[in-house]
Design a protein around this motif. Sequence first.
Motif, PDB file in Angstrom:
ATOM      1  N   ILE A 232      -6.245 -54.499  61.509  1.00 31.56           N
ATOM      2  CA  ILE A 232      -5.774 -55.823  61.133  1.00 31.56           C
ATOM      3  C   ILE A 232      -6.961 -56.779  61.229  1.00 31.56           C
ATOM      4  O   ILE A 232      -7.422 -57.107  62.327  1.00 31.56           O
ATOM      5  N   SER A 233      -7.485 -57.154  60.076  1.00 33.01           N
ATOM      6  CA  SER A 233      -8.738 -57.909  60.040  1.00 33.01           C
ATOM      7  C   SER A 233      -8.534 -59.414  60.077  1.00 33.01           C
ATOM      8  O   SER A 233      -9.412 -60.149  60.549  1.00 33.01           O
ATOM      9  N   MET A 234      -7.401 -59.904  59.560  1.00 36.35           N
ATOM     10  CA  MET A 234      -7.149 -61.341  59.538  1.00 36.35           C
ATOM     11  C   MET A 234      -5.654 -61.635  59.651  1.00 36.35           C
ATOM     12  O   MET A 234      -4.849 -60.926  59.061  1.00 36.35           O
ATOM     13  N   ILE A 235      -5.351 -62.691  60.402  1.00 36.75           N
ATOM     14  CA  ILE A 235      -4.007 -63.263  60.422  1.00 36.75           C
ATOM     15  C   ILE A 235      -4.190 -64.762  60.226  1.00 36.75           C
ATOM     16  O   ILE A 235      -4.839 -65.429  61.044  1.00 36.75           O
ATOM     17  N   THR A 236      -3.674 -65.290  59.145  1.00 34.69           N
ATOM     18  CA  THR A 236      -3.946 -66.682  58.805  1.00 34.69           C
ATOM     19  C   THR A 236      -2.796 -67.280  58.018  1.00 34.69           C
ATOM     20  O   THR A 236      -1.831 -66.583  57.691  1.00 34.69           O
ATOM     21  N   GLN A 237      -2.904 -68.559  57.706  1.00 27.91           N
ATOM     22  CA  GLN A 237      -1.938 -69.261  56.860  1.00 27.91           C
ATOM     23  C   GLN A 237      -2.677 -69.697  55.593  1.00 27.91           C
ATOM     24  O   GLN A 237      -3.595 -70.519  55.660  1.00 27.91           O
ATOM     25  N   VAL A 238      -2.287 -69.151  54.442  1.00 29.66           N
ATOM     26  CA  VAL A 238      -2.942 -69.495  53.185  1.00 29.66           C
ATOM     27  C   VAL A 238      -1.903 -69.544  52.067  1.00 29.66           C
ATOM     28  O   VAL A 238      -0.825 -68.947  52.177  1.00 29.66           O
ATOM     29  N   SER A 239      -2.248 -70.238  50.995  1.00 32.39           N
ATOM     30  CA  SER A 239      -1.380 -70.268  49.829  1.00 32.39           C
ATOM     31  C   SER A 239      -1.474 -68.942  49.100  1.00 32.39           C
ATOM     32  O   SER A 239      -2.580 -68.440  48.870  1.00 32.39           O
ATOM     33  N   PRO A 240      -0.364 -68.335  48.722  1.00 33.66           N
ATOM     34  CA  PRO A 240      -0.398 -67.035  48.037  1.00 33.66           C
ATOM     35  C   PRO A 240      -0.932 -67.173  46.617  1.00 33.66           C
ATOM     36  O   PRO A 240      -0.866 -68.255  46.017  1.00 33.66           O
ATOM     37  N   PRO A 241      -1.466 -66.088  46.052  1.00 32.76           N
ATOM     38  CA  PRO A 241      -1.927 -66.122  44.663  1.00 32.76           C
ATOM     39  C   PRO A 241      -0.799 -66.495  43.710  1.00 32.76           C
ATOM     40  O   PRO A 241       0.371 -66.205  43.959  1.00 32.76           O
TER      41      PRO A 241
END
Length: 232
Positions: A76-85
């Motif tokens: 598991i390289s990243m856990i974040t909050q981002v807008s989906p494509p």
Amino acid sequence: MSIGNSIRAQIPPIHPEGYPFIGGFALASLILFWIWSPLGWIGTVLTIWCALFFRDPVRVTPVRDGIVVAPADGRISMITQVSPPDELGLGNRPLPRVSIFMSVFNCHVNRSPVGGRIDRIAYRPGAFINAELDKASEDNERNSLVISTPNGRIGVIQIAGLVARRIVSFVREGQSIGVGERFGLIRFGSRLDIYLPEGTKPLVSEGQTAVAGETILADLGLADPGRTYRTG
């Protein structure tokens, strides 16, 4: 159980997608043996690695409603909050995203993180930069799925990596899929992004090792405040 059966039970099956590649490596090894024996042994090692790459082991998957399991083996390289494509059609508000990086030594058969209906499949060509980089989510070749469940919609994106050159999908739009069922694979190193419904708290940590179809990433059915982790 006989010794032969015991040994076979310890060897995971090979996914049929791998047979042409394993056969190609084996044929090349025979040719290399004819040219120079040490080269043949190198080819043999690569043939064994290819077989391991396309392994498709049996997994024991939790099936309770709301459970979200890892769709891939890896870190598991990243856990974040981002807008989906945009192609996911999940809106432009930031959503929880869990990214799993698969090295060339991981099993690359991908499994559905939830049970539900596949509402959308969208393929997009792109570059082949290092899949561990955050911008790989936007720039790299990818195949996206949206799965509808009673607890919300999940986005799953197969992202090709620096070595990977081919994303394979086994499913189609409109079909139902069970949690842990195989839906595709990526050849030779890559990453998967999982977009969770807004407000979902991931139950894993960056750096943790995920096992496809078994590791629980989140529980959509519980108001879990999240967990803390330590290394040691």
